[in-house]
Design a protein around this motif. Structure first.
Motif, PDB file in Angstrom:
ATOM      1  N   THR A   1      -3.356  36.404 -12.829  1.00 13.47           N
ATOM      2  CA  THR A   1      -2.064  37.038 -13.058  1.00 13.47           C
ATOM      3  C   THR A   1      -0.990  35.964 -13.066  1.00 13.47           C
ATOM      4  OG1 THR A   1      -2.843  38.988 -11.867  1.00 13.47           O
ATOM      5  CG2 THR A   1      -0.480  38.823 -12.265  1.00 13.47           C
ATOM      6  N   ALA A   2      -0.096  36.034 -14.025  1.00 14.29           N
ATOM      7  CA  ALA A   2       0.969  35.033 -14.122  1.00 14.29           C
ATOM      8  C   ALA A   2       2.250  35.699 -14.586  1.00 14.29           C
ATOM      9  CB  ALA A   2       0.571  33.916 -15.082  1.00 14.29           C
ATOM     10  N   LEU A   3       3.358  35.157 -14.122  1.00 11.79           N
ATOM     11  CA  LEU A   3       4.678  35.626 -14.512  1.00 11.79           C
ATOM     12  C   LEU A   3       5.269  34.606 -15.473  1.00 11.79           C
ATOM     13  CD1 LEU A   3       6.633  37.983 -13.711  1.00 11.79           C
ATOM     14  CD2 LEU A   3       7.724  36.349 -12.171  1.00 11.79           C
ATOM     15  N   ALA A   4       5.488  35.004 -16.723  1.00 15.50           N
ATOM     16  CA  ALA A   4       6.063  34.113 -17.729  1.00 15.50           C
ATOM     17  C   ALA A   4       7.570  34.303 -17.753  1.00 15.50           C
ATOM     18  CB  ALA A   4       5.468  34.416 -19.102  1.00 15.50           C
ATOM     19  N   LEU A   5       8.298  33.216 -17.548  1.00 16.70           N
ATOM     20  CA  LEU A   5       9.767  33.246 -17.521  1.00 16.70           C
ATOM     21  C   LEU A   5      10.316  32.574 -18.767  1.00 16.70           C
ATOM     22  CD1 LEU A   5      10.187  32.030 -13.836  1.00 16.70           C
ATOM     23  CD2 LEU A   5      10.210  34.395 -14.631  1.00 16.70           C
ATOM     24  N   ALA A   6      11.439  33.065 -19.267  1.00 20.63           N
ATOM     25  CA  ALA A   6      12.056  32.467 -20.451  1.00 20.63           C
ATOM     26  C   ALA A   6      13.554  32.686 -20.413  1.00 20.63           C
ATOM     27  CB  ALA A   6      11.478  33.067 -21.732  1.00 20.63           C
ATOM     28  N   ILE A   7      14.305  31.616 -20.681  1.00 16.14           N
ATOM     29  CA  ILE A   7      15.748  31.715 -20.907  1.00 16.14           C
ATOM     30  C   ILE A   7      15.938  31.821 -22.407  1.00 16.14           C
ATOM     31  CG2 ILE A   7      17.975  30.579 -20.639  1.00 16.14           C
ATOM     32  CD1 ILE A   7      16.852  29.177 -18.170  1.00 16.14           C
ATOM     33  N   LYS A   8      16.412  32.967 -22.869  1.00 12.21           N
ATOM     34  CA  LYS A   8      16.414  33.278 -24.293  1.00 12.21           C
ATOM     35  C   LYS A   8      17.824  33.537 -24.808  1.00 12.21           C
ATOM     36  CE  LYS A   8      13.273  36.215 -25.652  1.00 12.21           C
ATOM     37  NZ  LYS A   8      12.430  37.435 -25.710  1.00 12.21           N
ATOM     38  N   SER A   9      18.178  32.796 -25.860  1.00 12.06           N
ATOM     39  CA  SER A   9      19.381  33.111 -26.622  1.00 12.06           C
ATOM     40  C   SER A   9      18.985  34.104 -27.705  1.00 12.06           C
ATOM     41  CB  SER A   9      19.962  31.839 -27.237  1.00 12.06           C
ATOM     42  OG  SER A   9      19.188  31.436 -28.357  1.00 12.06           O
ATOM     43  N   PRO A  10      19.947  34.649 -28.438  1.00  7.00           N
ATOM     44  CA  PRO A  10      19.576  35.572 -29.519  1.00  7.00           C
ATOM     45  C   PRO A  10      18.722  34.922 -30.601  1.00  7.00           C
ATOM     46  CG  PRO A  10      21.897  35.832 -28.952  1.00  7.00           C
ATOM     47  CD  PRO A  10      21.410  34.620 -28.220  1.00  7.00           C
ATOM     48  N   LYS A  11      18.721  33.596 -30.688  1.00  8.26           N
ATOM     49  CA  LYS A  11      18.011  32.913 -31.768  1.00  8.26           C
ATOM     50  C   LYS A  11      16.707  32.256 -31.339  1.00  8.26           C
ATOM     51  CE  LYS A  11      22.171  31.887 -34.489  1.00  8.26           C
ATOM     52  NZ  LYS A  11      22.982  30.817 -35.135  1.00  8.26           N
ATOM     53  N   ALA A  12      16.582  31.892 -30.059  1.00  7.94           N
ATOM     54  CA  ALA A  12      15.405  31.109 -29.677  1.00  7.94           C
ATOM     55  C   ALA A  12      15.201  31.139 -28.176  1.00  7.94           C
ATOM     56  CB  ALA A  12      15.568  29.659 -30.138  1.00  7.94           C
ATOM     57  N   ILE A  13      13.989  30.751 -27.759  1.00  8.09           N
ATOM     58  CA  ILE A  13      13.700  30.526 -26.342  1.00  8.09           C
ATOM     59  C   ILE A  13      14.135  29.111 -26.003  1.00  8.09           C
ATOM     60  CG2 ILE A  13      11.875  30.299 -24.620  1.00  8.09           C
ATOM     61  CD1 ILE A  13      10.304  32.414 -26.107  1.00  8.09           C
ATOM     62  N   LEU A  14      15.060  28.964 -25.080  1.00  5.28           N
ATOM     63  CA  LEU A  14      15.613  27.651 -24.738  1.00  5.28           C
ATOM     64  C   LEU A  14      14.767  26.933 -23.687  1.00  5.28           C
ATOM     65  CD1 LEU A  14      19.398  28.635 -24.545  1.00  5.28           C
ATOM     66  CD2 LEU A  14      18.098  27.802 -26.522  1.00  5.28           C
ATOM     67  N   PHE A  15      14.295  27.687 -22.686  1.00  8.83           N
ATOM     68  CA  PHE A  15      13.479  27.121 -21.620  1.00  8.83           C
ATOM     69  C   PHE A  15      12.426  28.155 -21.223  1.00  8.83           C
ATOM     70  CE2 PHE A  15      17.764  25.391 -21.197  1.00  8.83           C
ATOM     71  CZ  PHE A  15      17.539  24.032 -21.141  1.00  8.83           C
ATOM     72  N   SER A  16      11.296  27.668 -20.760  1.00  8.58           N
ATOM     73  CA  SER A  16      10.250  28.576 -20.299  1.00  8.58           C
ATOM     74  C   SER A  16       9.597  27.994 -19.054  1.00  8.58           C
ATOM     75  CB  SER A  16       9.204  28.817 -21.398  1.00  8.58           C
ATOM     76  OG  SER A  16       8.564  27.604 -21.750  1.00  8.58           O
ATOM     77  N   ALA A  17       8.940  28.857 -18.284  1.00  9.07           N
ATOM     78  CA  ALA A  17       8.245  28.428 -17.069  1.00  9.07           C
ATOM     79  C   ALA A  17       7.215  29.495 -16.718  1.00  9.07           C
ATOM     80  CB  ALA A  17       9.236  28.225 -15.923  1.00  9.07           C
ATOM     81  N   THR A  18       6.312  29.144 -15.792  1.00  8.50           N
ATOM     82  CA  THR A  18       5.248  30.060 -15.395  1.00  8.50           C
ATOM     83  C   THR A  18       5.116  30.064 -13.879  1.00  8.50           C
ATOM     84  OG1 THR A  18       4.034  29.637 -17.447  1.00  8.50           O
ATOM     85  CG2 THR A  18       2.800  30.637 -15.634  1.00  8.50           C
ATOM     86  N   ILE A  19       4.942  31.275 -13.320  1.00 10.50           N
ATOM     87  CA  ILE A  19       4.657  31.457 -11.902  1.00 10.50           C
ATOM     88  C   ILE A  19       3.276  32.084 -11.790  1.00 10.50           C
ATOM     89  CG2 ILE A  19       5.323  32.667  -9.793  1.00 10.50           C
ATOM     90  CD1 ILE A  19       7.310  30.553 -10.476  1.00 10.50           C
ATOM     91  N   HIS A  20       2.418  31.534 -10.945  1.00 12.84           N
ATOM     92  CA  HIS A  20       1.100  32.118 -10.705  1.00 12.84           C
ATOM     93  C   HIS A  20       1.178  33.069  -9.528  1.00 12.84           C
ATOM     94  CE1 HIS A  20      -3.143  32.649 -10.250  1.00 12.84           C
ATOM     95  NE2 HIS A  20      -3.163  32.062  -9.076  1.00 12.84           N
ATOM     96  N   LEU A  21       0.487  34.198  -9.619  1.00 10.56           N
ATOM     97  CA  LEU A  21       0.442  35.181  -8.541  1.00 10.56           C
ATOM     98  C   LEU A  21      -0.986  35.349  -8.065  1.00 10.56           C
ATOM     99  CD1 LEU A  21       2.591  36.534 -10.933  1.00 10.56           C
ATOM    100  CD2 LEU A  21       3.206  37.708  -8.832  1.00 10.56           C
ATOM    101  N   SER A  22      -1.141  35.453  -6.750  1.00  9.89           N
ATOM    102  CA  SER A  22      -2.473  35.649  -6.182  1.00  9.89           C
ATOM    103  C   SER A  22      -2.347  36.515  -4.936  1.00  9.89           C
ATOM    104  CB  SER A  22      -3.113  34.312  -5.829  1.00  9.89           C
ATOM    105  OG  SER A  22      -2.468  33.724  -4.712  1.00  9.89           O
ATOM    106  N   ASN A  23      -3.494  36.944  -4.431  1.00  8.41           N
ATOM    107  CA  ASN A  23      -3.519  37.752  -3.205  1.00  8.41           C
ATOM    108  C   ASN A  23      -3.702  36.899  -1.966  1.00  8.41           C
ATOM    109  OD1 ASN A  23      -5.380  39.844  -5.290  1.00  8.41           O
ATOM    110  ND2 ASN A  23      -3.332  40.358  -4.573  1.00  8.41           N
ATOM    111  N   GLU A  24      -3.735  35.576  -2.154  1.00  5.03           N
ATOM    112  CA  GLU A  24      -3.938  34.673  -1.038  1.00  5.03           C
ATOM    113  C   GLU A  24      -2.736  33.751  -0.894  1.00  5.03           C
ATOM    114  OE1 GLU A  24      -6.397  34.739   1.058  1.00  5.03           O
ATOM    115  OE2 GLU A  24      -7.478  36.344   0.003  1.00  5.03           O
ATOM    116  N   PRO A  25      -2.219  33.559   0.320  1.00  2.00           N
ATOM    117  CA  PRO A  25      -1.114  32.605   0.512  1.00  2.00           C
ATOM    118  C   PRO A  25      -1.618  31.185   0.427  1.00  2.00           C
ATOM    119  CG  PRO A  25      -1.839  33.448   2.621  1.00  2.00           C
ATOM    120  CD  PRO A  25      -2.629  34.206   1.574  1.00  2.00           C
ATOM    121  N   ARG A  26      -0.700  30.266   0.178  1.00  5.00           N
ATOM    122  CA  ARG A  26      -1.033  28.840   0.216  1.00  5.00           C
ATOM    123  C   ARG A  26      -0.240  28.222   1.352  1.00  5.00           C
ATOM    124  NH1 ARG A  26      -1.191  25.824  -5.346  1.00  5.00           N
ATOM    125  NH2 ARG A  26      -2.569  24.552  -4.066  1.00  5.00           N
TER     126      ARG A  26
END
Length: 742
Positions: A138-163
């Motif tokens: 499972t992953a959370l995809a993040l994006a900073i989006k203008s009306p014309k394009a995606i300016l920045f993107s990032a990913t967060i991983h989700l799990s049931n176990e803490p680190r």
């Protein structure tokens, strides 16, 4: 002012978002609220509530089908990056937002990239999408989006176990605002003492001609390479583009070069001088090297004094990089005046375990090393390609962390970021040291394939001086030749031919351009038309297409070689030391290869377009549906036709009642179309002059005669056709001829 070029609406949007956030942080507003049952000190905001809605959606899908694969609808978690930053900021802050902010920062390779996140023109909403894979990831995809394009993107991983969280204050092994090099020293020491890199990949016992010795009190001194091997660092960096910086800044970078008097470096360099007299990237590279316990560093601009035989030094790069303790790649630097050492914004706040909805733990992901390799500003520079591929051990210094790569391991600085999502396919992790590994094992087929990969990477890069086209790859050519020749061979068939290799010459000739390029930028005054080196700089080429040799093609000889490139090494007597003799031979073969202008070959030969073929418009035969493109010849039954796409240089030839052959021309016809005699392209209306030479079973060169240049017996390349499965018998019954290619 910074805001002068920013639309007023963008500026007010950002100001409103910041104002709203300040108002919302009043306790009665409820923007910041604690919901964690695991840690009562964990703070979360309404944006985290939006993420929780996505997690609820994912939980529903998983209950219905544990192997569900798909993506949620997007939700806006913050109105801008500045709002996210303030929410994550001082005081208690919002823990998930701190992790989201770090995720965006970790995706930025340079300091300038990280600073762009806060630019007012980039303040657009942050969207989040939950991605569920059939494997359970499972992953959370993040994006900073203008009306014309995606300016920045990032990913967060989700799990049931803490680190396990890192210590609250940076200590050994923990990332902080400034790099703690103790963990890096451990990695380097482990490589030196436990790996076979040094013994298996060191080229020789020779040091570079000149080195910078690192002295106390922020001083350095140019010294001759000691007679015995020493540990030294090599700096791989980008000088920068002189067209995009002030003239004074470029003059300062160029001025860092070492001047000479009567062939010797000036006393100002032979005596101790201040580190701060050098550009900032060099200053910080010296500081990093000294902090890692290395007393010498090699920097091209300083350690190759002006007036030195540059051709000779270029052919020694396989030694300079191969014998080093490691190569420091300034991945975070776009030009030599950029700093490498500065506060790393991703680590403004200490890391801690972060949880949402009781069982979802959030973790940052690690940027793959390949992204740093191929997207950093230094990867745009032609010289740095061989600097990387000739280095057994490499330290990549990126904006927020470092990476280490050697033939036996790849390590990232931040231990908490070791997890990375699995690749969609089974493609193995690429290795910067693959070329050296193949040189060592001597696998001839794979070594030629690796050279073709090098060519693809090299032609995309830029050079300040196009005349260095061959010099910037000379070290790789020497290393390639010596890998095939070996130290004891007596009958050596391999030869270097203007960037191509004789033993697999037909395969190497079959390069193509992704699309025809501007003929006015051609480098055919530097290299022959059949060499990829004759293309303009920064051109995307294709070299790795499937290829099966033709039994009819044969390389005969290199006929014309520029005397200026006939090395004196050829005329030297053998030393009696097989190792020294074959090393010298490799350098001589490379120098000679730069000057090859004409080769004689043999193969099946014919016209590309039949004499009775009719010229038809490209759009009269092109067939498009959706994303597919093909051809429809229904309007021309029983006719021989040809067509040319003036936009991308594609050209098609079809004989009546036979399949078509689609070729790719190297160059576009310029709009002025004046230089008819020396042009590297095919004039419009002259397509029937194109001849073709079979290279492989489904590969041919497209050629035109040089008779207009007074060379009626020679031909120059204008393109290639590869993979014409609809016309496999194109060369059946054709004559075999000897040709001179120029």
């Amino acid at each position: 002012m910074l805001t002068a070029s920013i639309p007023e609406s963008h500026m007010w949007r950002a100001i409103d978002a910041v104002r709203d956030l300040f108002c919302a942080t009043i306790p009665s507003s409820g923007l910041l609220w604690a919901i964690s049952d695991e840690d009562s000190t964990q703070r979360q905001c309404k944006g985290c509530g939006e993420i929780c809605q996505l997690l609820r959606w994912g939980e529903v899908q998983r209950r219905r089908d544990s192997a569900y694969q798909g993506s949620s609808p997007p939700r806006i978690v913050h109105n801008s990056y500045l709002e996210l930053k303030l929410c994550a900021g001082g005081g208690p802050g919002c823990d998930p937002c701190r992790l989201l902010r770090r995720a965006f920062l970790l995706e930025q390779i340079t300091r300038q990239d990280a600073e762009r996140l806060e630019h007012l023109g980039n303040q657009w909403p942050i969207h989040a999408v939950l991605n569920l894979s059939s494997s359970g990831d499972t992953a959370l995809a993040l994006a900073i989006k203008s009306p014309k394009a995606i300016l920045f993107s990032a990913t967060i991983h989700l799990s049931n176990e803490p680190r396990p969280p890192l210590p609250r204050k940076p200590t050994k092994g923990a990332p902080g605002l400034r790099s703690d090099l103790s963990a890096l020293r451990q990695v380097i020491d482990s490589c030196h003492h436990q790996h076979s890199c040094s013994s298996n990949y060191r080229w020789s016992r020779r040091n570079p001609t000149w080195l910078l010795k690192i002295l106390p009190d922020n001083l350095v001194q140019l010294v001759e390479g000691p007679p015995e091997p020493v540990n030294y660092v090599v700096l791989s960096y980008s000088w920068g583009d002189p067209a995009t910086m002030p003239a004074a800044e470029w003059a300062r970078i160029k001025g860092a070069g070492t001047k000479t008097i009567n062939g010797r470096p000036v006393p100002e360099r032979l005596n101790p001088f201040r580190v701060r007299d050098l550009p900032e990237t060099m200053q910080d590279a010296i500081t990093i090297s000294a902090s890692l316990g290395v007393s010498y560093i090699w920097i091209d601009n300083v350690c190759i004094p002006k007036g030195t035989n540059w051709d000779t030094e270029a052919s020694l790069m396989h030694e300079v990089y191969g014998n080093s303790a490691f190569t420091l790649v300034a991945s975070s630097s776009a030009k030599a005046t950029d700093r490498l050492l500065y506060d790393r914004l991703a680590w403004t706040h200490p890391s801690k375990a972060c949880q949402l909805r009781e069982w979802w733990w959030l973790h940052n992901t690690q940027m793959p090393l390949d992204r740093v390799r191929f997207e950093a500003p230094v990867s745009l520079r032609a010289w740095t390609l061989q600097e990387e591929r000739l280095s057994p051990r490499i330290l990549y210094w990126a904006g927020q962390r470092w990476y280490w790569s050697c033939p036996e391991c790849q390590v990232a600085e931040t231990g908490e970021l070791e997890w990375a999502p699995p690749a969609a396919d089974t493609t193995p992790r690429s290795s910067p040291q693959r070329f050296l590994e193949l040189c060592r094992t001597g696998d001839e087929h794979l070594l030629h394939e690796e050279w073709l990969d090098i060519v693809e990477a090299y032609t995309r890069r830029d050079l300040v001086a196009p005349r260095d086209r061959f010099l910037a790859i000379a070290g790789l050519a020497v290393r390639f030749y010596n890998a095939k020749a070996g130290s004891g061979g007596t009958v050596i068939t391999e030869d270097y031919l203007a960037g191509l290799w004789k033993d697999n010459f037909a395969r190497h000739l079959a390069w193509s351009v992704a699309g025809a390029v501007d003929s006015r930028r051609s480098l055919q005054d530097i290299a022959p038309s059949w060499s990829w080196a004759s293309l303009p700089l920064q051109v995307h080429t294709r070299t790795k297409t499937p290829f099966k040799s033709s039994e009819h093609f044969k390389f005969i000889a290199a006929e014309h070689i520029d005397p200026a490139h006939t090395s004196s090494i050829f005329t030297r007597k053998t030393t009696g030391d097989p190792s020294t003799d074959y090393i010298n031979r490799g350098r001589a073969v490379e120098e000679r290869g730069r000057g090859v202008k004409v080769v004689e070959v043999q193969g099946r030969f014919r016209r590309f377009i039949s004499e009775d073929a009719q010229d038809v418009p490209w759009d009269a035969i092109e067939w498009k549906r959706g994303g597919r493109s093909s051809f429809d010849f229904g309007a021309f039954p029983g006719q021989s036709i040809y067509a040319r796409n003036s936009g991308n240089g594609s050209i098609i030839s079809k004989d009546a009642h036979s399949g078509e052959v689609v070729g790719q021309l190297d160059y576009l016809v310029p709009s002025d179309n004046k230089n008819r005699v020396m042009s590297p392209y095919v004039q419009e209306g002259c397509e029937k002059e194109i001849m073709c030479l079979e290279l492989g079973e489904l590969a041919m060169l497209l050629l035109v005669s040089n008779r207009r240049r007074g060379q009626p017996e020679s031909y120059r390349r204008v393109g290639v056709a590869i993979g014409y499965a609809n016309r496999k018998g194109f060369f059946y019954g054709c004559e075999t001829r000897k040709l001179r290619l120029a």
